[in-house]
Design an enzyme around this catalytic site. Structure first.
Site, PDB file in Angstrom:
ATOM      1  N   GLU B  55       0.814  -1.220   0.000  1.00  0.00           N
ATOM      2  CA  GLU B  55       0.000   0.000   0.000  1.00  0.00           C
ATOM      3  C   GLU B  55       0.843   1.263   0.000  1.00  0.00           C
ATOM      4  OE1 GLU B  55      -0.666  -2.637   1.878  1.00  0.00           O
ATOM      5  OE2 GLU B  55      -2.730  -3.236   1.430  1.00  0.00           O
ATOM      6  N   HIS B 124     -11.394  -5.395  10.075  1.00  0.00           N
ATOM      7  CA  HIS B 124     -11.993  -5.356   8.745  1.00  0.00           C
ATOM      8  C   HIS B 124     -13.387  -4.720   8.746  1.00  0.00           C
ATOM      9  CE1 HIS B 124      -8.876  -8.380   8.020  1.00  0.00           C
ATOM     10  NE2 HIS B 124      -9.095  -8.288   6.740  1.00  0.00           N
TER      11      HIS B 124
END
Lengths: 340, 326
Positions: B55, B124
């Site tokens: 990322e 999440h």
């Protein structure tokens, strides 16, 4: 090792059945007895059993989002782990963590659901061992898709610089969700990453639990003896989708078939037979493993769901509400000190 | 809602060769949350770019490409993963325009999936609206309907500033994660933009103002429908963007209703609910008769269903909050 591997395989087969209950015919992730996502590890058992066979309870393992096989090999409490996966009150995390976030301090097992983010804490466990002069080691598990992450590369460098007792076990199943390995890295094996950090790097080929065991003996031994980290890359196979419900439309059929044709468990059974272990003995190991798994699942399913009020507990060990008492518990005059 | 988003991206890519999309599993998979479904077939791997799980590298690369004048859209699969790359997001993407005194700008979109309600636990399931809106330099967009999603995406890609576009997984219309009916709105085939900083009154009412966004617009509308049966008319305001924030619409509504309920799927403290309440007290304290906040109670999002349901606000929680202002 064989017992751990068959336990892990059967455990996940049973979890799969339970997970799909209520999710058929239409897959709805928020239905059925097991909450959330479920990432299964069928085909990866050798990497767990072959390495953890060398570990003691005081050695640390950090696992990624696909943790069950590693947890079983590390000796995590199977019943409480199962209760956690079912989201029950008596689970390892009282139902708060779930399948990607299993913590069992009794055997120093921890998880992170974020790619490569178990590596830095493993280096930290290695650092603690070194500072305390113990010979315990730390093992960080990651997938081949994680080897480009800063969390891995920085931990590797950190462990190398400080000669920390850490083994980075890369479970290479060829796929990072939909990404085949060759499209995201220019190395064939994660072990190649070792060169740039001047640490040991070893690659173990297909499905050979004995070869993993031998390589891990060296890597764990190197760490225990104070000789620094190793990258141990193990070729494994992803027999299923990335997560339950993954349609795998991106994956060629032949690749999926090839992955299921090779089986580390059958290969180890063949090796054991060649060593003179008879089928009866292997069947007995399997039967015992199945009983253990069935018992854990039945037990977990009978456990209570958490009381909703419990959601407010455990964010802190010392609850954060109110004011923390900061009054010193000594008398300054008695210590011989004075106000300055 | 995902089809509306994809439609906007496809149109912009057709019209401007500088627009490209990159992220994990966005090409062959089509995005884990269907955010790029079908785009690979038309645009190929050069413009729908699968990336390594890195990322920092690819979000930072989007910043670099944007500073060269391209218009990258970079997807962070789950907003929860922002920590891996936060330096690139909040020190480069968000600050380079300011630090350069306006000499450079960063015309990129960072898309990301937010939200719980499907038991995926603490790493999440977050929304983190407040985190991104708190740090200056990025525009923050949170659509609640397909119509808004498309118009806001057109605007996001054309905007010369960095835009964080946060879509709730439960609104995307995924086969495996059923959406409520609310987000399935008619969507014009032609392109259109929805300007940032204009909240939308999704339901008019005179008795209380409910301010929210994303999934909770639909939960608030359900609550409003239930309240209406008892003769309580709640006005439901969908903020649509957090930066810029349409305080005027909220204040105007509170002047009418006198009662404010702010609903957020993000953590309660230091977040959206406090910001909205403070904005109203700054400007319209005299009009304010009662205030309620409905948000996550400052705990990580738990896994077990009974626990997650407890902490994520539902329609009945919103209904109760509105009644509490009476």
């Amino acid at each position: 090792m064989y017992a751990d591997m068959v336990t892990a395989r059967y455990y996940e087969e049973r979890l799969q059945e339970e997970y799909l209950e209520g999710k058929q015919p239409k897959f709805d992730i928020s239905a059925g007895p097991i909450p959330g996502e479920l990432h299964l590890a069928a085909g990866q058992e050798a990497a767990a059993a072959g390495v953890c066979a060398h570990l003691r309870d005081d050695d640390t393992v950090t696992a990624p989002h696909r943790p069950h096989h590693v947890a079983i090999a590390k000796g995590v409490d199977l019943k409480r782990m199962t209760a956690e996966i079912f989201g029950r009150e008596t689970g390892l995390g009282s139902g708060k963590g779930g399948h990607m976030h299993l913590f069992d301090p009794e055997v120093n097992f921890a998880c992170s659901g974020i790619i490569a983010q178990g590596c830095p804490p493993a280096a930290g466990a290695g650092l603690a061992a070194k500072k305390r002069n113990t010979d315990s080691v730390a093992v960080a598990y990651l997938g081949e898709g994680a080897i480009d992450q800063g969390g891995f590369l920085e931990s590797l460098n950190f462990a190398a610089v400080h000669d920390l007792p850490v083994v980075f076990v890369v479970e290479d199943n060829d796929w990072a969700i939909s990404m085949p390995q060759e499209r995201v890295t220019d190395v064939e094996s994660a072990a190649s990453r070792a060169g740039g950090f001047e640490v040991a790097g070893v690659a173990v080929d297909h499905d050979d639990a004995v070869a993993v065991y031998e390589a891990a003996r060296e890597a764990v031994g190197r760490a225990r003896d104070g000789n620094g980290p190793t990258i141990l890359s193990v070729q494994v196979h992803r027999r299923m989708g990335h997560f339950m419900g993954d349609p795998e439309s991106y994956r060629p059929d032949e690749d999926r078939e090839a992955a299921t044709e090779r089986d580390s468990i059958e290969r180890l059974a063949a090796d054991l037979r060649a060593e003179g272990v008879d089928d009866e003995a292997l069947a007995a190991i399997r039967a015992e493993a199945h009983d253990r798994v069935d018992e854990a699942i039945e037990w977990a399913k009978g456990e209570p769901n958490p009381d909703p009020e419990a959601a407010y507990e455990d964010a802190f060990v010392n609850p954060a509400s109110g004011v923390t008492d900061t009054e010193p518990d000594f008398d300054l005059a008695e210590t011989g000190g004075e106000e300055r | 809602m995902s089809r509306a988003i994809v439609e906007a991206i496809g149109t912009e890519m057709r019209e401007n060769e500088e627009v490209f999309y990159m992220g994990e599993d966005v090409a062959d998979y089509g995005g884990i949350f269907d955010s790029t479904q079908g785009l690979l077939e038309e645009f190929g791997h050069d413009r729908i770019v699968d990336v390594p799980i890195s990322e920092t590298a690819y979000l930072g690369a989007a910043v670099g490409a944007a500073q060269q004048g391209m218009r990258p859209i970079a997807e962070l699969m789950f907003v929860d993963f922002f920590g891996v790359a936060m330096d690139q997001i909040y020190n480069n993407m968000a600050k380079n325009t300011y630090m350069s005194g306006g000499a450079v700008n960063v015309p990129m979109v960072m898309t990301t999936a937010v939200g719980g309600t499907y038991n995926d636990a603490a790493q999440h399931s977050q929304t983190l609206y407040g985190t991104f809106a708190h740090l200056p330099g990025m525009k923050v967009v949170v659509p609640a309907t397909a119509y808004d999603a498309k118009g806001l995406m057109h605007n996001a890609i054309r905007d010369d500033d960095p835009v964080v576009y946060m879509y709730h997984k439960r609104l995307m219309g995924l086969g495996w994660l059923p959406a409520p009916d609310g987000p399935k709105t008619p969507v014009p085939e032609t392109d259109y933009t929805i300007p940032f900083g204009r909240a939308d009154v999704k339901r008019e009412g005179s008795d209380a103002t409910v301010v929210t966004l994303g999934l909770h617009v639909h939960r608030a509308l359900d609550a409003a429908a239930a309240l209406a049966e008892d003769g309580i008319e709640a006005e439901v305001i969908d903020l649509r963007t957090l930066v810029p924030l349409d305080r005027e619409t909220v204040i105007e509504s509170v002047r009418k209703t006198g009662r404010l309920v702010v609903v957020d799927e993000d953590y309660r403290s230091f977040g959206l609910t406090g910001e909205i309440v403070a904005s109203v007290t700054d400007e319209a304290l005299d009009a304010l008769e009662a205030v309620e906040r409905v948000a996550l109670p400052d705990v990580p999002i738990p896994y077990a269903r009974s626990l997650e349901t407890e902490v994520i606000p539902g329609a009945t929680d919103i209904e109760a909050a509105v009644r509490a202002t009476r």
